[in-house]
Design a protein around this motif. Structure first.
Motif, mmCIF file in Angstrom:
data_model
loop_
_atom_site.group_PDB
_atom_site.id
_atom_site.type_symbol
_atom_site.label_atom_id
_atom_site.label_comp_id
_atom_site.label_asym_id
_atom_site.label_seq_id
_atom_site.Cartn_x
_atom_site.Cartn_y
_atom_site.Cartn_z
ATOM 1 N N TYR A 218 -9.798 22.539 -0.766
ATOM 2 C CA TYR A 218 -9.250 21.911 -1.498
ATOM 3 C C TYR A 218 -8.749 20.400 -2.933
ATOM 4 C CZ TYR A 218 -6.713 17.070 0.966
ATOM 5 O OH TYR A 218 -6.126 16.170 0.672
ATOM 6 N N GLN A 219 -10.643 20.967 -3.475
ATOM 7 C CA GLN A 219 -10.699 20.331 -4.557
ATOM 8 C C GLN A 219 -9.712 20.813 -4.982
ATOM 9 O OE1 GLN A 219 -10.862 17.140 -3.567
ATOM 10 N NE2 GLN A 219 -12.575 17.096 -5.094
ATOM 11 N N LEU A 220 -10.007 22.845 -5.641
ATOM 12 C CA LEU A 220 -9.464 23.191 -6.435
ATOM 13 C C LEU A 220 -7.804 22.742 -6.337
ATOM 14 C CD1 LEU A 220 -10.880 26.384 -6.240
ATOM 15 C CD2 LEU A 220 -11.191 24.572 -8.056
ATOM 16 N N GLY A 221 -6.871 22.269 -5.025
ATOM 17 C CA GLY A 221 -5.593 21.966 -5.526
ATOM 18 C C GLY A 221 -4.744 22.066 -3.886
ATOM 19 N N ALA A 222 -6.010 23.301 -2.759
ATOM 20 C CA ALA A 222 -5.251 24.225 -1.743
ATOM 21 C C ALA A 222 -4.801 22.946 -0.639
ATOM 22 C CB ALA A 222 -6.053 24.708 -1.161
ATOM 23 N N ASP A 223 -4.387 23.571 0.290
ATOM 24 C CA ASP A 223 -3.928 22.273 1.541
ATOM 25 C C ASP A 223 -5.319 22.307 2.277
ATOM 26 O OD1 ASP A 223 -1.288 21.642 0.592
ATOM 27 O OD2 ASP A 223 -0.215 23.591 1.185
ATOM 28 N N TYR A 224 -5.296 21.262 3.073
ATOM 29 C CA TYR A 224 -6.742 21.226 4.107
ATOM 30 C C TYR A 224 -5.602 22.354 5.440
ATOM 31 C CZ TYR A 224 -8.824 20.249 7.917
ATOM 32 O OH TYR A 224 -9.642 20.496 9.027
ATOM 33 N N PRO A 225 -5.087 23.216 5.482
ATOM 34 C CA PRO A 225 -5.022 24.178 6.987
ATOM 35 C C PRO A 225 -4.920 23.364 8.289
ATOM 36 C CG PRO A 225 -7.388 25.287 6.729
ATOM 37 C CD PRO A 225 -7.089 24.088 5.451
ATOM 38 N N PHE A 226 -5.550 22.116 8.325
ATOM 39 C CA PHE A 226 -6.018 21.788 9.642
ATOM 40 C C PHE A 226 -5.242 20.440 9.742
ATOM 41 C CE2 PHE A 226 -8.849 25.784 10.260
ATOM 42 C CZ PHE A 226 -7.677 26.346 11.097
ATOM 43 N N SER A 227 -4.773 19.778 8.940
ATOM 44 C CA SER A 227 -4.048 18.407 8.542
ATOM 45 C C SER A 227 -3.543 17.912 9.964
ATOM 46 C CB SER A 227 -3.916 18.208 7.096
ATOM 47 O OG SER A 227 -2.459 18.739 7.148
ATOM 48 N N GLU A 228 -3.215 18.394 10.597
ATOM 49 C CA GLU A 228 -2.620 17.988 11.671
ATOM 50 C C GLU A 228 -3.940 17.331 12.762
ATOM 51 O OE1 GLU A 228 0.346 16.596 11.117
ATOM 52 O OE2 GLU A 228 -0.005 17.441 9.098
ATOM 53 N N ASP A 229 -4.526 18.095 12.811
ATOM 54 C CA ASP A 229 -6.021 17.898 13.900
ATOM 55 C C ASP A 229 -6.679 16.851 13.803
ATOM 56 O OD1 ASP A 229 -7.564 19.148 15.853
ATOM 57 O OD2 ASP A 229 -7.433 21.008 15.754
ATOM 58 N N GLU A 230 -6.557 15.908 14.343
ATOM 59 C CA GLU A 230 -7.745 14.891 14.059
ATOM 60 C C GLU A 230 -8.547 15.122 14.174
ATOM 61 O OE1 GLU A 230 -6.663 11.763 12.596
ATOM 62 O OE2 GLU A 230 -5.105 12.647 11.960
ATOM 63 N N ASN A 231 -8.904 16.361 15.325
ATOM 64 C CA ASN A 231 -10.179 16.312 15.584
ATOM 65 C C ASN A 231 -10.882 17.050 14.413
ATOM 66 O OD1 ASN A 231 -10.699 15.137 17.986
ATOM 67 N ND2 ASN A 231 -9.646 16.392 18.614
ATOM 68 N N CYS A 232 -10.092 18.234 13.803
ATOM 69 C CA CYS A 232 -10.654 19.081 12.412
ATOM 70 C C CYS A 232 -10.886 18.414 11.258
ATOM 71 C CB CYS A 232 -9.262 20.203 12.367
ATOM 72 S SG CYS A 232 -9.572 21.555 13.708
ATOM 73 N N LYS A 233 -10.101 17.397 11.429
ATOM 74 C CA LYS A 233 -9.933 15.846 9.967
ATOM 75 C C LYS A 233 -11.235 15.613 10.178
ATOM 76 C CE LYS A 233 -6.081 13.659 9.046
ATOM 77 N NZ LYS A 233 -4.771 13.109 8.789
ATOM 78 N N ARG A 234 -11.534 15.152 11.140
ATOM 79 C CA ARG A 234 -12.687 13.921 11.495
ATOM 80 C C ARG A 234 -13.781 14.282 10.318
ATOM 81 N NH1 ARG A 234 -13.171 13.798 16.392
ATOM 82 N NH2 ARG A 234 -11.152 12.725 16.805
ATOM 83 N N LEU A 235 -14.106 15.964 11.025
ATOM 84 C CA LEU A 235 -15.169 16.553 9.768
ATOM 85 C C LEU A 235 -14.799 16.912 8.610
ATOM 86 C CD1 LEU A 235 -18.222 17.150 9.794
ATOM 87 C CD2 LEU A 235 -17.358 19.414 10.179
ATOM 88 N N PHE A 236 -13.697 17.177 8.281
ATOM 89 C CA PHE A 236 -13.703 17.794 6.837
ATOM 90 C C PHE A 236 -13.476 16.318 5.964
ATOM 91 C CE2 PHE A 236 -10.266 18.138 4.075
ATOM 92 C CZ PHE A 236 -9.980 18.879 2.565
ATOM 93 N N ARG A 237 -13.717 15.210 6.269
ATOM 94 C CA ARG A 237 -12.868 14.235 5.756
ATOM 95 C C ARG A 237 -14.571 13.461 5.008
ATOM 96 N NH1 ARG A 237 -8.708 11.393 9.267
ATOM 97 N NH2 ARG A 237 -10.732 10.600 10.270
ATOM 98 N N LEU A 238 -15.428 13.447 6.475
ATOM 99 C CA LEU A 238 -16.649 13.238 5.953
ATOM 100 C C LEU A 238 -17.386 13.605 5.143
ATOM 101 C CD1 LEU A 238 -17.346 12.457 9.949
ATOM 102 C CD2 LEU A 238 -17.230 10.021 7.901
ATOM 103 N N TYR A 239 -17.180 15.110 5.768
ATOM 104 C CA TYR A 239 -17.949 15.951 4.411
ATOM 105 C C TYR A 239 -17.366 16.530 2.664
ATOM 106 C CZ TYR A 239 -19.543 20.336 2.566
ATOM 107 O OH TYR A 239 -20.021 20.751 1.733
ATOM 108 N N LEU A 240 -16.142 15.767 3.475
ATOM 109 C CA LEU A 240 -15.388 15.873 1.437
ATOM 110 C C LEU A 240 -16.047 14.747 1.251
ATOM 111 C CD1 LEU A 240 -12.856 17.178 -0.205
ATOM 112 C CD2 LEU A 240 -11.472 15.468 1.001
ATOM 113 N N GLY A 241 -16.238 13.616 1.634
ATOM 114 C CA GLY A 241 -16.737 12.160 1.365
ATOM 115 C C GLY A 241 -17.612 12.467 0.101
ATOM 116 N N LEU A 242 -18.887 13.273 1.427
ATOM 117 C CA LEU A 242 -20.318 12.944 1.391
ATOM 118 C C LEU A 242 -20.374 14.190 -0.185
ATOM 119 C CD1 LEU A 242 -22.800 12.826 1.905
ATOM 120 C CD2 LEU A 242 -22.857 14.324 4.023
#
Length: 545
Positions: free
Chosen positions: A505-529
């Motif tokens: 994602y940091q290289l410019g790819a899409d996050y493949p499960f951006s429509e799934d809030e359950n998936c996105k919750r941990l992804f968001r936390l990891y991206l910030g951390l």
């Protein structure tokens, strides 16, 4: 593999090469064949068994690839001696009676830790137990009564869930609150410590899954997977070796073959001619110390500090069929004399369930001479779904005509589990350099050993959460390099998957499960951390979400 998947979805933007030392992709997520006639299944997953139902990104990837995980009740058996060691989450035991006040206090302490989480991130579990004055054994060995709440209850259970092994006393106590109080997992119980038989998921055949994953990421033509290829060194921002040009190349990767070696063998040195490849960006999805070795003098001061703080240990797993060994050190069968003194309705239900269906997946025991150190075992027959007739791709997999019954229906699982004498067990002897003298490995009947494999495991010392996790954002993205791996936070398959998505994602790819809030919750936390970054504006709602 998750980074490669995300990047593969943009064949017009990225050309990707994966260097994999082993003959197959998947890392520790491996399968091995076994004797189906002898044990009732043709294979086992030998490195990664399963996970919590909340591994949303993992299961989303499984679904993308046509695989699914099988539900299984997580029955656990701790210790053997009925008066001082044995307890289970299936029914109350005498040990649970003894530690009743400590168990209730533990729930209150978890809430306290949540309030002051930043402080407890750098306080070890061992220190936390002393701080709150949980029951402690007598220091005089000759009159010692096993009254240590940490050694009997906390350390074995935490080692089970986090794979922290003999480093459990030294891990961050903040992790306990994060997991035990997670509303999705609901592990803690004020009556029995571990909630009664939590739901778990057993993974499908991982060799097939990662084989399908490889085909998927290469199907769009922009990903090249080079197996049996070990990266030996990397140059970043340097001129090409042997060239008269002074123009620098972002990343030069040098590699050599490891072909001809088994998947469980690690060569001391790769062989064959060294090849050089040029790239714009680099994702190091390998162990932290392997990354430092490959970077060599190219590693920055910050990379040496952050990556060098990650500690690894060597364990060996012995897959076997020695039921005598298991009965010597663990409780495999229910017996009425194991019961607690409780007679309430919940306790009676537990006794009745155990009498009918006591079939633990996990076993843990402490070594008598050092109860902070443990041994772990699994009953793979009880844990893995193929022993119950499940399809290798999981319960949601479509079956081929050859796999269906005469009426076209899917094959039915066997009506009962095989006798214990035919079960496949796996015992893990932990921390070779710090605990080998305590191992009972020689007690396993060599004639009943199916397979042995050494594993390199991350240690989750509290220092990891002080000296590595919060500083990952300082090295990610620097020098054309990003890091991925479960070691960057916590040794779980879900973190590994999310870390790869975040690097892509940091290289410019899409996050493949951006429509799934359950998936996105941990992804968001990891991206910030780990990257110090928010999701892009088009992927979030509002400034932070």
């Amino acid at each position: 593999m998750s980074a490669a998947y995300a990047l593969s979805l943009h064949p017009d933007k990225f050309a990707v090469t994966i260097f994999e030392q082993s003959a197959d992709t998947g890392g520790m997520a491996t399968s091995i064949p076994i004797d189906g006639a002898a044990y009732g299944a043709e294979y086992i997953n030998d490195g990664v068994q399963g996970a919590s139902p909340v591994f949303y990104n993992t299961y989303a990837m499984f679904d993308k690839l046509g695989f699914s995980a099988s539900p299984v009740g997580m029955q656990v058996s701790f210790g053997r001696d009925k008066d001082t060691e044995f307890w289970s989450n299936v029914f109350p035991s005498r040990v649970i009676d003894k530690f009743g006040p400590d168990i209730k206090k533990f729930g209150r302490v978890l809430k306290f830790i949540k309030t002051f989480e930043p402080l407890f991130a750098v306080i070890s579990v061992q220190a936390m137990l002393k701080m709150f004055r949980f029951s402690k054994a007598s220091p005089i060995a000759l009159i010692r009564q096993l009254e240590d709440f940490g050694e009997t209850i906390v350390y074995p259970l935490v080692a089970l869930f986090f794979g922290t092994g003999n480093q459990t006393p030294f891990i961050s106590s903040a992790i306990l609150e994060r997991v035990f109080m997670d509303p999705n997992m609901r592990l803690y119980s004020p009556d029995s410590f571990l909630a009664s038989i939590p739901d778990m998921r057993a993974f499908p055949r991982l060799s097939e899954l990662y084989g399908s994953w490889s085909k998927e990421v290469t199907s769009r033509g922009n990903v090249d997977i080079r197996t049996s290829r070990q990266v030996t060194r990397i140059l970043r921002g340097r001129p090409v070796e042997g060239s008269s040009s002074k123009a620098t190349v972002s990343v030069q990767v040098f590699s050599q073959s490891t072909a001809g070696l088994g998947t469980d063998q690690k060569p001391k040195e790769p062989f064959g001619p060294e090849e050089r490849d040029e790239f714009d960006e680099l994702i190091m999805a390998c162990d932290a110390d392997s990354a430092l070795k490959i970077l060599g003098k190219q590693a920055s001061w910050m990379e040496r500090k952050v990556l060098g703080n990650v500690k690894y240990l060597w364990d060996i797993s012995v897959t076997h069929n020695d039921v005598e060994y298991m009965e010597k050190y663990y409780r495999l069968r229910y017996s009425p004399d194991l019961k607690s003194s409780r007679t309430d309705d919940d306790a009676k239900k537990g006794y009745e369930l155990a009498e009918k269906e006591f079939s633990p997946l996990y076993f843990i025991r402490s070594y008598p001479s050092d109860k902070k150190k443990i041994e772990m075992s699994f009953d793979l027959t009880n844990y893995q779904a193929q022993f119950k007739g499940e399809h290798p791709r999981g319960p949601l997999a479509r079956t081929s005509p050859a796999e269906t019954g005469e009426d076209g229906s899917p094959p039915q699982p066997p009506s009962s589990s095989p006798p214990l004498e035919k079960h496949v067990f796996q015992t893990i002897f932990l921390d070779r350099d710090g605990s080998e003298e305590l191992w009972s490995r020689d007690d396993v009947d060599t004639d009943k050993v199916i397979y042995e494999k050494w594993w390199k495991q991350q240690s989750h010392r509290w220092q990891h959460y002080a000296g590595t996790v919060p500083w990952m954002m300082m090295i990610n993205g620097k020098h054309h390099t990003r890091y991925a791996g479960a070691w960057s936070v916590l040794n779980m398959h879900e973190i590994a998957v999310v870390s790869g998505f975040a690097a892509a994602y940091q290289l410019g790819a899409d996050y493949p499960f951006s429509e799934d809030e359950n998936c996105k919750r941990l992804f968001r936390l990891y991206l910030g951390l780990s990257h110090g970054s928010r999701m892009r504006a088009e992927d979030r709602k509002g400034f932070f979400a």
